[in-house]
Design an enzyme around this catalytic site. Structure first.
Site, PDB file in Angstrom:
ATOM      1  N   HIS A   1      33.989  46.905  36.406  1.00 11.28           N
ATOM      2  CA  HIS A   1      34.195  45.659  35.656  1.00 11.28           C
ATOM      3  C   HIS A   1      33.161  44.588  36.021  1.00 11.28           C
ATOM      4  O   HIS A   1      33.483  43.378  36.071  1.00 11.28           O
ATOM      5  CB  HIS A   1      35.617  45.120  35.886  1.00 11.28           C
ATOM      6  CG  HIS A   1      36.670  46.200  35.870  1.00 11.28           C
ATOM      7  ND1 HIS A   1      36.926  46.965  34.769  1.00 11.28           N
ATOM      8  CD2 HIS A   1      37.480  46.678  36.851  1.00 11.28           C
ATOM      9  CE1 HIS A   1      37.862  47.860  35.058  1.00 11.28           C
ATOM     10  NE2 HIS A   1      38.202  47.708  36.319  1.00 11.28           N
ATOM     11  N   CYS A   2      31.927  45.022  36.303  1.00 12.31           N
ATOM     12  CA  CYS A   2      30.811  44.099  36.595  1.00 12.31           C
ATOM     13  C   CYS A   2      31.084  43.207  37.805  1.00 12.31           C
ATOM     14  O   CYS A   2      30.537  42.101  37.895  1.00 12.31           O
ATOM     15  CB  CYS A   2      30.477  43.194  35.402  1.00 12.31           C
ATOM     16  SG  CYS A   2      29.938  44.075  33.966  1.00 12.31           S
ATOM     17  N   ALA A   3      31.963  43.639  38.696  1.00 11.83           N
ATOM     18  CA  ALA A   3      32.275  42.800  39.870  1.00 11.83           C
ATOM     19  C   ALA A   3      32.329  43.700  41.108  1.00 11.83           C
ATOM     20  O   ALA A   3      33.404  43.905  41.684  1.00 11.83           O
ATOM     21  CB  ALA A   3      33.593  42.063  39.643  1.00 11.83           C
TER      22      ALA A   3
END
Ligand SMILES: Cc1ncc(COP(=O)(O)O)c(C=O)c1O
Length: 382
Positions: A335-337
């Site tokens: 999730h891009c984190a």
């Protein structure tokens, strides 16, 4: 069945589609670029959208809202437009790459960066942030709600800390705007980055940055503004100096309609509906053997998303099974984190993330939970 509203909300309210079509079919022109009626009408659309968004976030001067393409555009402008070599920034391990990557790029230009790790539930300790403060701390930058586990950060305490130490407070409201109340005055927010296309129910390609009156901001994109055309330097007037080029007027018209829709429903109705669905999903998933749910244990400390993993099951494979076998759209992975997953202990595979929206029903969640159980059994058998 669409359960990925944290990426972008879908479907949109009918009035959003109508507003987009009206702006494209009946208006068509660019605002601030001509004295003819169509251009003036486009200017009105832009102004009214700015006013509606300002009122939604309790912003008194709508000129302090800069429309951007998305939350990423707003975060880049907030960071690149305020920080310089020698400044120190504190952020957290729960941030999206939209905030981290501009900061890593600034670090190469002499900005000092401290990343404070959150607790295993994804919540930041204000005391830990306080311990990271230096004499040159210019900004504390945090997301209001984690896009990975839904943890709600202690915004009020962090804001007071910023005030105490004279740092700017940048809040990434990507997962809170349209889900939780955000009042820039009460929350002491200096810079607020918001996507228009998630909780605010507007079209993709929309977002905004609010800049408080005392914050000096440099433009990061230079070009035509329809104002002060003989000046070689980019005008510093808000908002036009920071919105160079042709506006996404259809998108902004849709965003206005999305915000109006939320105001008609009432934000608390949306929050209660989404929270009830998340709780329903949580209870159902807890009954599946080997499922772990991440984030704060108490539901009052989280919103918008629910992340989980199943022992022995690859999250990407589970998402693919849900898509192919049940036509369910959910997101898997990091999730891009990436740092958030290090914090939660979910590296390298990440989690499966469910994010219902206003149009999701309790039946949808029951269908989803049942499908998850079936897919997990199928994967474990093979
Ligand atoms: C916490 C957070 N910040 C920033 C972003 C970037 O938003 P946008 O896609 O509008 O640029 C996202 C998107 O998922 C997000 O979840």
């Amino acid at each position: 069945m669409y359960l990925d509203n944290a990426a972008t909300s879908f479907p949109k309210p009918e009035k959003v589609y109508e507003a987009v079509l009206h702006a494209m079919r009946d208006v068509g022109a660019s605002p601030g670029r001509g004295g003819y009626r169509q251009s003036l009408e486009a200017g009105r659309i832009l102004f009214q959208a700015r006013e509606a968004v300002a009122s939604f976030f309790s912003i008194t001067d709508s000129a302090r809202i800069i429309f951007t393409q998305n939350a990423t555009g707003a975060l880049n402008l907030a960071l690149q437009g305020t920080l310089g070599a020698g400044d120190h920034v504190i952020t957290t391990s729960m941030e999206h790459n939209s905030l981290l990557r501009p900061l890593y790029a600034l670090r190469k230009k002499g900005v000092e960066l401290t990343i404070v790790p959150a607790g295993p539930d994804g919540i930041i300790s204000t005391d830990n942030v306080r311990r990271a403060v230096q004499s040159n701390t210019r900004m504390i930058a945090v997301s209001h709600v984690s896009n990975v586990c839904g943890a709600i950060q202690p915004i009020q305490q962090l804001s007071e800390l910023c005030h105490d130490v004279g740092a700017l407070f940048l809040v990434d409201a990507a997962q809170s705007a349209g889900h939780l109340p955000v009042d820039v005055g009460c929350m002491g927010i200096d810079l607020l980055a918001v996507p228009g296309h998630k909780g605010l129910l507007g079209p993709s390609g929309t977002g905004l940055l609010y800049v408080a009156p005392h914050v000096p901001l440099q433009s990061v994109v230079q070009g035509g503004t329809g104002t002060n055309s003989t000046a070689e330097d980019q005008p510093h007037t808000l908002p036009d100096g920071f919105e160079a080029g042709t506006h996404n007027i259809a998108g902004i018209a849709g965003l206005h309609a999305g915000v109006e829709y939320i105001c008609e429903l009432g934000l608390s109705a949306i929050h209660q509906h989404e929270n009830a669905l998340l709780l329903q999903a949580e209870h159902a998933l807890q009954n599946i053997a080997g499922v772990t749910i991440y984030g704060p244990a108490v539901s009052e400390k989280r919103c918008s998303v629910l992340s989980f993993s199943a022992q022995g099951v690859d999250a990407a494979q589970l998402a693919a099974e849900l898509d192919h076998g049940f036509d369910i759209a959910v997101r898997s992975g990091l999730h891009c984190a990436p740092l958030a997953h290090r914090t939660l202990g979910t590296l390298p595979g990440g989690t499966l993330r469910l994010s219902p929206g206003w149009f999701t029903t309790s039946r949808d969640i029951a269908f989803f939970s049942d499908a998850v159980a079936q897919c997990i059994n199928k994967i474990r058998r093979t």
